[in-house]
Each structure stands twice: as C-alpha cells, then as structure tokens.
Scaffold this active site. Structure first.
Site, short mmCIF file in Angstrom:
data_model
loop_
_atom_site.label_atom_id
_atom_site.label_comp_id
_atom_site.label_asym_id
_atom_site.label_seq_id
_atom_site.Cartn_x
_atom_site.Cartn_y
_atom_site.Cartn_z
N ARG A 146 0.84 -1.22 0.00
CA ARG A 146 0.00 0.00 0.00
C ARG A 146 0.87 1.26 0.00
O ARG A 146 2.08 1.18 -0.12
CB ARG A 146 -0.89 -0.02 1.26
CG ARG A 146 -1.75 -1.27 1.41
CD ARG A 146 -2.98 -1.16 0.60
NE ARG A 146 -3.90 -2.27 0.83
CZ ARG A 146 -4.95 -2.25 1.67
NH1 ARG A 146 -5.17 -1.20 2.43
NH2 ARG A 146 -5.77 -3.29 1.75
N LYS A 212 2.02 -3.34 4.27
CA LYS A 212 2.26 -1.92 4.55
C LYS A 212 3.71 -1.66 4.94
O LYS A 212 4.26 -2.39 5.76
CB LYS A 212 1.34 -1.48 5.67
CG LYS A 212 -0.13 -1.63 5.28
CD LYS A 212 -1.06 -1.23 6.37
CE LYS A 212 -2.48 -1.21 5.85
NZ LYS A 212 -3.44 -0.78 6.88
N CYS A 475 -14.05 0.17 15.14
CA CYS A 475 -14.05 -1.31 15.22
C CYS A 475 -12.62 -1.74 15.51
O CYS A 475 -11.70 -0.92 15.51
CB CYS A 475 -14.58 -1.90 13.91
SG CYS A 475 -13.34 -2.09 12.62
N CYS A 479 -7.57 1.10 12.33
CA CYS A 479 -7.12 2.04 11.29
C CYS A 479 -6.47 3.30 11.82
O CYS A 479 -5.70 3.95 11.11
CB CYS A 479 -8.29 2.40 10.38
SG CYS A 479 -8.94 0.98 9.50
FE1 SRM Z 1 -8.02 0.65 7.47
C1 SRM Z 1 -10.25 -1.62 6.37
C2 SRM Z 1 -10.00 3.15 6.55
C3 SRM Z 1 -5.44 2.78 7.88
C4 SRM Z 1 -6.38 -1.71 9.30
N1 SRM Z 1 -9.81 0.74 6.54
C5 SRM Z 1 -10.55 -0.31 6.13
C6 SRM Z 1 -11.74 0.17 5.30
C7 SRM Z 1 -11.32 0.19 3.86
C8 SRM Z 1 -13.06 -0.60 5.53
C9 SRM Z 1 -13.37 -1.75 4.60
O1 SRM Z 1 -12.55 -2.65 4.41
O2 SRM Z 1 -14.49 -1.76 4.09
C10 SRM Z 1 -11.89 1.59 5.89
C11 SRM Z 1 -12.57 2.62 4.98
C12 SRM Z 1 -13.36 3.59 5.82
C13 SRM Z 1 -13.90 4.73 5.05
O3 SRM Z 1 -15.14 4.86 4.96
O4 SRM Z 1 -13.12 5.52 4.53
C14 SRM Z 1 -10.49 1.88 6.33
N2 SRM Z 1 -7.74 2.57 7.13
C15 SRM Z 1 -8.71 3.47 6.84
C16 SRM Z 1 -8.21 4.89 6.93
C17 SRM Z 1 -8.84 5.84 5.92
C18 SRM Z 1 -8.39 5.38 8.35
C19 SRM Z 1 -8.30 6.85 8.58
O5 SRM Z 1 -9.20 7.36 9.24
O6 SRM Z 1 -7.37 7.49 8.10
C20 SRM Z 1 -6.70 4.63 6.71
C21 SRM Z 1 -6.29 4.62 5.27
C22 SRM Z 1 -4.82 4.44 5.14
C23 SRM Z 1 -4.30 4.56 3.73
O7 SRM Z 1 -4.19 5.68 3.25
O8 SRM Z 1 -3.94 3.54 3.15
C24 SRM Z 1 -6.58 3.23 7.28
N3 SRM Z 1 -6.20 0.53 8.35
C25 SRM Z 1 -5.33 1.56 8.51
C26 SRM Z 1 -4.31 1.22 9.44
C27 SRM Z 1 -3.20 2.13 9.94
C28 SRM Z 1 -1.97 2.02 9.10
O9 SRM Z 1 -1.94 1.32 8.08
O10 SRM Z 1 -0.99 2.65 9.47
C29 SRM Z 1 -4.59 -0.07 9.87
C30 SRM Z 1 -3.82 -0.85 10.95
C31 SRM Z 1 -2.53 -1.36 10.48
C32 SRM Z 1 -2.68 -2.73 9.94
O11 SRM Z 1 -3.07 -2.86 8.79
O12 SRM Z 1 -2.44 -3.67 10.71
C33 SRM Z 1 -5.77 -0.50 9.16
N4 SRM Z 1 -8.25 -1.33 7.74
C34 SRM Z 1 -7.51 -2.10 8.59
C35 SRM Z 1 -8.08 -3.42 8.62
C36 SRM Z 1 -7.57 -4.61 9.47
C37 SRM Z 1 -6.61 -5.47 8.77
C38 SRM Z 1 -6.23 -6.64 9.63
O13 SRM Z 1 -5.29 -6.53 10.39
O14 SRM Z 1 -6.91 -7.65 9.57
C39 SRM Z 1 -9.20 -3.40 7.77
C40 SRM Z 1 -10.14 -4.57 7.46
C41 SRM Z 1 -9.58 -5.51 6.46
O15 SRM Z 1 -8.58 -5.26 5.82
O16 SRM Z 1 -10.23 -6.55 6.29
C42 SRM Z 1 -9.28 -2.08 7.25
FE1 SF4 Z 2 -12.90 -0.10 11.64
FE2 SF4 Z 2 -11.14 1.05 10.04
FE3 SF4 Z 2 -13.74 1.32 9.60
FE4 SF4 Z 2 -12.57 2.54 11.63
S1 SF4 Z 2 -12.25 2.92 9.45
S2 SF4 Z 2 -14.49 1.48 11.72
S3 SF4 Z 2 -11.10 0.97 12.29
S4 SF4 Z 2 -12.51 -0.56 9.48
#
Ligand code: SRM
Ligand code: SF4
Length: 571
Positions: A146, A212, A475, A479
């Site tokens: 990513r 990542k 949740c 993130c």
């Molecule tokens: Fe995330 C899934 C938003 C950083 C762990 N994340 C999602 C989704 C796409 C929901 C979905 O799968 O349907 C969220 C979209 C929400 C929306 O409406 O916009 C979402 N993640 C975000 C963002 C926008 C949070 C924010 O408020 O800034 C971040 C976007 C980062 C980017 O630019 O790429 C974001 N997500 C992270 C991070 C932090 C990081 O990467 O530094 C994590 C934790 C680190 C990690 O990956 O361990 C993170 N997101 C997840 C996960 C859990 C993955 C796992 O460990 O199983 C999901 C769910 C999944 O992938 O199944 C997820």
């Molecule tokens: Fe969960 Fe990420 Fe959605 Fe926040 S943005 S509710 S941590 S999946």
C-alpha cells in the site's frame, strides 16, 4: 512454496486468479445502469485500483424499509508516497472533493487522501481527474504493497529528502505492473495480450493480504514504524544516511473475541545499506507472497506468517533471497509519534508550517474554514505539501518571503493552532460511520466531543499541558493505530467502546485491554480516577502510559490475552 492446497484457498484468491490481472468485469460493471453498485467479484478487484464500494449507513435501514437498494457510493483512495504533493496537486484534489466527493478532502493515517461519496456514474471522471494531477490510486488498497509512508517533517532531519526519495523509489518498485488500471479508468488500449502480461513481483494472485511499509528517521516515530509490515529505520551518522534497520511483522488489526487475532509490534531483523532497500523490500514481500496463509484471510498477514514460522526462519528466508545478507541492526531510540504544530525551520533555512486537521477531515466549518484556507495557500504556488501520518498537513520549502505570504493567509483565515490542546493535537480517529462498512461505533464524528470531555478532566487535575496520545476506532481493525495509544478506544457497538491503556508515548509498546464495552460515562469516570492519580504522583516528565505501568494499573503479558481478556475489568 507454501503447501496450501488449492481447494481450501479463500474466495478472494479465486477472484484474483480469474481476474486477468485485476480486470475482472469492472468495465462492464461501470456500464450497468440498473444499479449504483458493481458486481460482487468486482468489489474485491476494485480495491486494487484504490476503490471501495460503500453505502450510506445513516440511511441503510430506511432504504431497506422502502425496498430501495442501499445508497451506494464509492470511496477512492489516492496513493501518495510519503504524503508529498505539489500545490497544484492539492488544488486538483480540492476541486475533486468539491465537485464529486462531499466537499471535503480526507487525509488518512497513511499520508494518503480519500474521497467519499463518489457515485458510480462519476467514478471514471473522478479517477481521470486524479490521474490528470499526476497522482494515481493503483495499489492504494488491495493485496499489494500500500501507500509507502515516510517522515513528514522536513525540519526533522538533514536526510529527510533522501529518505522520502527512498520511499518513492520503493513505492515505484513494488507497484503492480498490470495494464488493467489504464484500460479500465483511463480508456487506454491494451498494449500486450493479457495472457502475456507479467507481474514480476506479485505473480497472478498478488499477495495473500494487504502489506504496509514505512520509513522513519529516529528519534521521531511519526509513521508508527512498529505497526508496519515492513519498516526501514534510518541510521544517521554525522548527518549522513548510512543505511536502515529493517523491521518486519507489525500490524494492528484484530477481531473482537477471536484470540487468534492480535496486534503485533514489528521485530528488527537486521540492517541494510541505502542501495539495498528495494532488494530487501522485494525479498520480504516475496517471502510473504510464497508463505503467507492464502486459506484464511484473517491469518494471512505477514505478522502471522512470522509467528507461524518463527522470526529466525523468516530472517534466513529473506537473506536467502538477497545477494548480501542483512548486517546486525544498529542501536536506535524514539521519543514521540506526534506532529509539531506551527512554524519550524529546516536545516536548509527553509520554513514549514504544520496545520492541525481534526481527524484528517479537511473541510470548511464556520469557525475554521480550513479547506478554503489551504486552497488560498496552494494558489500561492509556493513550496510543497506533506500529508502527515497523524492526519495533518504541512506546507514546507518556504523562503522567508514565502513565509510572510503564508502567515498572512493563516491569520486571515484564522486557522492557526492556538486553541488546539496538547491532547487534541495528539489524537487520531478513523473514519467510522457513515461510510465505513465495518464500523461498529462512531469514531471521526464522536472523537472531537470526547476529547473535549477528557480535556476538561486534564484541566481539573491541573495537567492540561501534558500531551497524551489518545486514539479511537469504530471497530477493532485498528485504522487509527489505537493499540499504540496511551488511551485507546475501540468500538464495540453504538456508543460502546473497549478502553485500552498503557502504550508508550514513543510508539514502541502496545497498550492492553482495561475495560470492555463501556459507554461515555464509564470512560470518563474511569479516566477521571486514573488521571487524578497520575497528576498527584507523576514523576518528572513521566508519560501517562508509563505511569499506568509503574503504578501497576496496567501490566502486559505480551500475548493475545492483552487484547481479549480484560484483566482489570472488576476494578
Ligand atoms: Fe483501514 C479496512 C479506513 C489505515 C487496518 N480501513 C478499512 C476500510 C477500507 C473498511 C473496509 O474494508 O471496508 C476503511 C474505509 C473507511 C472509510 O469509509 O473511509 C479503512 N484505514 C482506513 C483509513 C482511511 C483510516 C483513517 O481514518 O485514516 C486509513 C487509510 C490508510 C491509507 O491511506 O492507506 C486506514 N487501516 C489503517 C491502518 C493504519 C496504518 O496502516 O498505518 C490499519 C492498521 C494497520 C494494519 O493494517 O495492521 C488499518 N483497515 C484495517 C483493517 C484490518 C486489517 C487486519 O489486520 O486484519 C481493515 C479490514 C480488512 O482489511 O479486512 C481495514
Ligand atoms: Fe474499523 Fe477502520 Fe472502519 Fe474505523 S475505518 S471502523 S477501524 S474498518
């Protein structure tokens, strides 16, 4: 190669295999006028193109009652290595936000930008607008590497530019080579037959799961390097970049009640010189490609591959793929994870200003017209923008004369940081409702109010000036990296959160579950007691997380139990 048997592969593996390098039926889905959605398999593939299908959860039940399909729209995530943008790119993104996406630009916790609420018939035009700005969305999501993170503050180090360049180079190196993106979104003709198209690093099924990576320059830990699958920690001697410590296997995500899932800190496996970065990244990525668990997506992340096979095994496997094995890691230490607000000057004499953006949402409010202000600043066409891992914006590379012009606009629009408390300045929240399909509780829309409550507690106890890292997610996916917060709040149900306490201020220690499924009144009451005791017994500059450990309120076992068992729930 892994001994995973074909019959037990996860469904996403089938979709990837059949997708002809991520094409699927995306082009056909976009043309279907009968629904605002795309075909089910395409919703998996679109992620690799940076697109998530979502629906407005605020009106989901009402639409169901009226027998209407959900109010589908799309979230588009751009890929912006190191968060670096030109003023012209910022203006292009601002225009897209105004025209197609809720009148806002959302900065993410990985230094990228998300647009929410884009409808299907405007999806292609929006994608073309992003591409016209010379940025793209390929691999912003999906089972690939990513957005690559890098330190955001030029003033933090003389090797800032070198490290940002390394992040850009690695991002390019690990980017998928498929022509699907150009064909589907940019109407480009196929250059070679799909059957002959090769993904040199990923192969036909890409990675088992998301991946990542981040670069960091100690002592700042703004990228939260311990949370990354792959981290490069700059080693700087006498102002020169001599190489990087290599860290692997960090990750935040877990599921409530599933003890096989847990956050994990990245482990250091060695050191490499600057020229070896891309080779090391490729060796780590291909090891995960070959050994990651493709049968169970909850167990497919690098952190579980490492815990299954062992760190020594992993290091050996990476070394086997390198022409020069990793050297022993060097000593490093970190001091903090947050941003420094306001004006700072870099070693080259150029100025930068860091703007506070509450939970990354750049929009105009009555009290703070941030979107308009940043538009006016970008129109000056001075310096460059950097999006930070703490969801903020820096305008950097300004001469003395440039600074005067920017300062004038900051004052005119009244978007300075005077009213931002240390707690608010250190807080993060993920998007959550109404767009995130996985949200269980509010996050971005609720955190500002809770911070006000907690600020009142800090003031009451006379410690309003103490910075404390507080993070909220809707949740357990993590993130906003809540498991690395001194105060972490993880959504369980509407209005209810797990309270996790005791991470370090510098991001090198996880917190642990302190109370489960509690409401705002209990959160505030619990923290009132702990903050009161902290204020009364604090040693020197002790951080809140460290106090919680010293005083015995929190003790970590270093196992998954830390996140699944509320050891002190009865306190
Ligand atoms: Fe995330 C899934 C938003 C950083 C762990 N994340 C999602 C989704 C796409 C929901 C979905 O799968 O349907 C969220 C979209 C929400 C929306 O409406 O916009 C979402 N993640 C975000 C963002 C926008 C949070 C924010 O408020 O800034 C971040 C976007 C980062 C980017 O630019 O790429 C974001 N997500 C992270 C991070 C932090 C990081 O990467 O530094 C994590 C934790 C680190 C990690 O990956 O361990 C993170 N997101 C997840 C996960 C859990 C993955 C796992 O460990 O199983 C999901 C769910 C999944 O992938 O199944 C997820
Ligand atoms: Fe969960 Fe990420 Fe959605 Fe926040 S943005 S509710 S941590 S999946």
């Amino acid at each position: 190669m892994s001994d995973t048997v074909t019959k037990s592969l996860s469904d996403v593996e089938r979709i990837k295999t059949a997708s002809r390098n991520l094409r699927g039926t995306l082009a056909e889905s976009l043309l279907d006028p009968l629904t605002g959605a795309i075909a089910a398999d395409d919703t998996q593939l679109s992620k690799f193109h940076g697109i998530y299908q979502q629906d407005d959860r605020d009106i989901r039940a009402e639409r169901r009652k009226q027998r209407l399909e959900p109010a589908y729209s799309f979230m588009i995530r751009a890929r912006i290595p190191g968060g670096r943008m030109t003023p012209a790119q910022w203006l292009a993104f601002d225009a897209i936000g105004q025209r197609y996406a809720n009148n806002s630009v959302r900065i993410t916790t990985r230094q990228a930008v998300q647009f929410h609420g884009v409808i299907k018939r405007e999806l292609k035009t929006t994608m073309q607008g992003i591409n016209a700005s010379l940025l793209d969305t390929l691999a912003a999501c999906g089972d690939v590497n990513r957005n690559v993170m890098a330190p955001a503050s030029p003033a933090s180090s003389p090797v800032f530019a070198e490290v940002q360049a390394a992040a850009q180079s690695m991002s390019d190196h690990l980017c998928p080579r498929t022509g699907a993106y150009h064909e589907v979104w940019l109407d480009k003709q196929k250059v070679i037959d799909t059957a002959d198209e090769i993904e040199p690093i990923y192969g036909k099924t890409y990675l088992p799961r998301k991946f990542k990576a981040a670069f960091v320059i100690p002592p700042d830990n703004d990228v939260d390097v311990y949370s990354q699958d792959l981290g490069f920690v700059a080693i700087v001697t006498a102002g020169q970049l001599i190489g990087f410590n290599v860290m692997v296997g960090g990750g935040m995500g877990m599921s409530h009640g599933e003890v096989a899932t847990y956050p994990r800190l990245a482990s250091t496996i060695g050191f490499c010189p600057p020229h070896a970065v891309n080779a090391v990244a490729e060796a780590v990525v291909t090891t995960q490609r070959d050994f990651g668990d493709r049968t169970n997506r909850k167990h497919a992340l690098l952190k579980y591959t490492i815990d299954t096979h062992g760190l020594e095994w992993f290091r050996d496997e990476v070394n086997r793929r390198l022409s020069q094995p990793l050297e022993p890691a060097r000593e490093v230490g970190f001091t903090h994870t947050g941003d420094r607000y306001g004006w700072q000057s870099a070693s080259d004499g150029l100025w930068q200003h860091t703007f506070f953006v509450e939970n990354g949402r750049v929009a105009d409010s009555e009290s703070r017209p941030l979107l308009s202000a940043l538009r006016a600043i970008a129109r000056l066409n001075l310096g460059y923008f950097v999006l930070t891992p703490n969801q903020n914006v820096i305008i950097a590379g300004l001469s003395d004369a440039d600074r005067t012009k920017v300062a004038y606009l900051i004052e005119t629009f009244a978007i300075g940081v005077n009213s931002v408390t240390p707690l608010r300045g250190q807080s993060l929240a993920c998007v959550g409702f109404p767009t995130c399909g996985l949200a269980m509780a509010e996050s971005e829309r609720y955190m500002p109010d809770l911070v006000s409550e907690l600020d009142a507690l800090l003031a009451k106890h006379g410690i309003a000036d103490v910075p404390i890292v507080a993070r909220m997610t809707g949740c357990p996916n993590g993130c906003a990296r809540p498991y690395l917060a001194e105060i972490g709040l993880v959504g369980k149900a509407p209005g209810r959160y797990n309270l996790l306490l005791g991470a370090s201020f510098n991001g090198d220690r996880l917190n642990r579950l302190y109370q489960e499924n509690i409401d705002e009144a209990s959160i505030v009451a619990t923290l009132d007691v702990l903050l009161g005791e902290f204020a009364a017994t604090r040693r020197d500059d002790e951080a809140f997380g460290d106090f919680l450990h010293r005083s015995g309120h929190v003790s970590a076992t270093g196992t998954a139990d830390d996140f699944h068992v509320a050891a002190v729930a009865t306190r």
